[in-house]
Scaffold this motif. Structure first.
Motif, short mmCIF file in Angstrom:
data_model
loop_
_atom_site.label_atom_id
_atom_site.label_comp_id
_atom_site.label_asym_id
_atom_site.label_seq_id
_atom_site.Cartn_x
_atom_site.Cartn_y
_atom_site.Cartn_z
N ASP A 73 22.66 5.79 -29.68
CA ASP A 73 21.60 4.95 -29.12
C ASP A 73 20.75 4.33 -30.24
N CYS A 74 20.30 3.13 -30.00
CA CYS A 74 19.49 2.41 -30.99
C CYS A 74 18.75 1.27 -30.26
N PHE A 75 17.89 0.58 -30.95
CA PHE A 75 17.03 -0.44 -30.33
C PHE A 75 17.85 -1.46 -29.50
N PRO A 76 18.90 -2.08 -30.04
CA PRO A 76 19.63 -3.06 -29.23
C PRO A 76 20.22 -2.47 -27.95
N LYS A 77 20.71 -1.24 -28.02
CA LYS A 77 21.29 -0.62 -26.82
C LYS A 77 20.19 -0.36 -25.78
N LYS A 78 19.00 0.03 -26.26
CA LYS A 78 17.89 0.29 -25.32
C LYS A 78 17.49 -1.01 -24.63
N ILE A 79 17.42 -2.07 -25.41
CA ILE A 79 17.05 -3.37 -24.83
C ILE A 79 18.10 -3.77 -23.78
N ALA A 80 19.36 -3.63 -24.13
CA ALA A 80 20.44 -4.00 -23.21
C ALA A 80 20.37 -3.17 -21.93
N ARG A 81 20.08 -1.89 -22.10
CA ARG A 81 20.00 -1.01 -20.91
C ARG A 81 18.87 -1.45 -19.98
N ASN A 82 17.73 -1.78 -20.60
CA ASN A 82 16.60 -2.23 -19.78
C ASN A 82 16.94 -3.49 -18.99
N PHE A 83 17.67 -4.40 -19.63
CA PHE A 83 18.08 -5.62 -18.90
C PHE A 83 18.95 -5.25 -17.71
N LEU A 84 19.93 -4.36 -17.97
CA LEU A 84 20.86 -3.99 -16.90
C LEU A 84 20.14 -3.29 -15.76
N GLU A 85 19.13 -2.48 -16.12
CA GLU A 85 18.39 -1.73 -15.09
C GLU A 85 17.23 -2.55 -14.53
N LYS A 86 17.17 -3.81 -14.95
CA LYS A 86 16.15 -4.77 -14.47
C LYS A 86 14.73 -4.29 -14.74
N LYS A 87 14.57 -3.58 -15.86
CA LYS A 87 13.22 -3.13 -16.24
C LYS A 87 12.58 -4.22 -17.10
N PRO A 88 11.25 -4.36 -17.07
CA PRO A 88 10.62 -5.38 -17.90
C PRO A 88 10.82 -5.09 -19.38
N ILE A 89 11.04 -6.13 -20.16
CA ILE A 89 11.25 -5.96 -21.59
C ILE A 89 9.99 -6.44 -22.30
N ARG A 90 9.19 -5.51 -22.73
CA ARG A 90 7.94 -5.86 -23.42
C ARG A 90 8.07 -5.35 -24.85
N VAL A 91 8.01 -6.25 -25.79
CA VAL A 91 8.32 -5.88 -27.18
C VAL A 91 7.22 -6.40 -28.11
N VAL A 92 6.84 -5.55 -29.04
CA VAL A 92 5.73 -5.92 -29.96
C VAL A 92 6.15 -7.07 -30.89
N ASP A 93 5.20 -7.98 -31.10
CA ASP A 93 5.51 -9.12 -31.97
C ASP A 93 4.75 -9.04 -33.30
N ASP A 94 4.14 -7.86 -33.56
CA ASP A 94 3.36 -7.75 -34.80
C ASP A 94 3.87 -6.63 -35.71
N GLN A 95 5.14 -6.25 -35.52
CA GLN A 95 5.79 -5.33 -36.48
C GLN A 95 7.00 -6.05 -37.05
N PHE A 96 7.06 -6.03 -38.39
CA PHE A 96 8.10 -6.82 -39.07
C PHE A 96 8.97 -5.93 -39.95
N GLY A 97 10.26 -6.21 -39.96
CA GLY A 97 11.18 -5.43 -40.78
C GLY A 97 12.52 -6.12 -40.90
N ASN A 98 13.52 -5.36 -41.32
CA ASN A 98 14.87 -5.91 -41.51
C ASN A 98 15.85 -5.13 -40.64
N PRO A 99 16.27 -5.67 -39.49
CA PRO A 99 17.30 -4.98 -38.70
C PRO A 99 18.59 -4.88 -39.54
N THR A 100 19.13 -3.68 -39.62
CA THR A 100 20.27 -3.46 -40.54
C THR A 100 21.38 -2.71 -39.82
N TRP A 101 22.58 -3.22 -39.96
CA TRP A 101 23.77 -2.65 -39.31
C TRP A 101 24.25 -1.47 -40.13
#
Ligand SMILES: NC(=O)c1ccc[n+]([C@@H]2O[C@H](COP(=O)([O-])OP(=O)(O)OC[C@H]3O[C@@H](n4cnc5c(N)ncnc54)[C@H](OP(=O)(O)O)[C@@H]3O)[C@@H](O)[C@H]2O)c1
Length: 291
Positions: free
Chosen positions: A161-189
């Motif tokens: 599990d990781c951030f993208p999977k959590k976001i995808a799960r929320n979409f599938l479960e039709k939960k609201p996706i509220r995400v902070v826009d004031d934290q910055f970093g480098n998403p890394t595979w």
């Protein structure tokens, strides 16, 4: 070469192991059932299969206490895993004449910068997790081991599990996706991080930097990353992801605001732009469902 990967069940450890096997390297994996973090270095050596009979070239420490919120309540365990055990592995690597690869984090920094952190910038962690990781770095740096510390950030991967999977799960479960826009970093595979670690093992020892900022190039906000994830799912990211500020997001730990790392290291490959890497990774990361 024989590699030991500690923590191959983890998000990164899994891809590190896979990358090494695909590259034809010999790999020994050690996990929770094989190793007791309270053992002393001698006991750890004795419990690494073949350590005595066949030389081990690299030890990758992917074991970590990564729950930032839980670490606030249990700093003792976070320190045992992230600091004391890392220090023991430095002694183990000396004993075996192996290079120690240790994974660290952007959370060693306080996030008050406005430009990406350079390797020589002073650590000043805001969280118990960050403190435990800094202390682990210090124990390794003060040892006489042949070490490399790879600081990474916002890891995502296929197998856990990781951030993208959590976001995808929320979409599938039709939960609201509220995400902070004031934290910055480098998403890394995780696959890119593993390839970077492998690449460094091919460098002359004298050319290997002791600390590497091992992140994708370019920085983004959590919100922007979530929008990109939604786009990868075929959704209109801008309209399905709601932008919030950190003050609206309840968390058991303070999150540093800006922890982008400057990855212009002097040697070794540089991971490509985060958005391009995500677009490539998304097909794998979003198709495998892991809770
Ligand atoms: N994830 C991120 O976004 C991120 C960001 C920056 C830096 N990092 C760093 O990257 C490295 C890898 O992180 P990750 O996300 O791959 O971690 P992870 O998925 O949480 O995996 C942690 C690994 O450590 C093992 N472990 C934890 N406690 C243990 C214990 N007491 N005894 C034995 N094994 C134990 C886990 O085993 P089990 O599977 O048995 O629990 C697992 O194999 C860490 O050093 C972390 O600090 C991660």
């Amino acid at each position: 070469m024989t590699w030991v990967v500690l923590g191959s069940t983890g998000l990164f450890g899994f891809d590190m192991t896979k990358t090494l096997i695909e590259a034809g390297e010999k790999v020994i994996t050690l996990n929770r059932s094989d190793i007791n973090l309270l053992w002393n270095p001698k006991q750890i050596v004795e419990n690494i299969p073949h350590a005595i009979s066949s030389p081990i070239s690299n030890i990758v420490n992917a074991i970590a206490y990564t729950d930032v919120e839980k670490a606030e309540k249990d700093e003792t365990t976070a320190k045992l895993v992230n600091c004391e055990f890392a220090g023991k592995l430095a002694q183990v690597s000396i004993e075996l004449g192996a290079r120690l690869v240790h994974i660290s984090t952007d959370y060693v920094f306080d996030g008050r910068s406005t430009v990406p952190y350079k390797i020589e910038d002073p650590a000043n962690p805001l969280t118990a997790y960050g403190r435990s990781k800094v202390e682990g770095e210090i124990l390794i740096r003060e040892s006489d081991s042949d070490y490399q510390i790879f600081r990474t950030s916002w890891l995502y991967g296929e197998h856990k599990d990781c951030f993208p999977k959590k976001i995808a799960r929320n979409f599938l479960e039709k939960k609201p996706i509220r995400v902070v826009d004031d934290q910055f970093g480098n998403p890394t595979w995780t696959k890119d991080l593993a390839a970077l670690v492998l690449d460094h093992s091919n460098l002359e020892a004298a050319n290997r930097p002791k600390i590497v900022h091992a992140v994708a190039s370019g920085q983004t906000s959590r919100f922007e990353f979530a929008v990109e994830i939604a786009n990868s799912l075929g959704l209109p990211g801008d309209s399905v992801v709601e932008r919030i500020s950190s003050t609206e997001y309840l968390s058991g730990a303070i999150r540093p605001q800006f922890t982008a790392l400057d990855n212009s290291n002097s040697t070794g490959i540089q991971i490509g732009n985060w958005r391009e890497r995500w677009r490539l990774a998304s097909r794998l990361v979003l198709t495998r469902n892991v809770q």
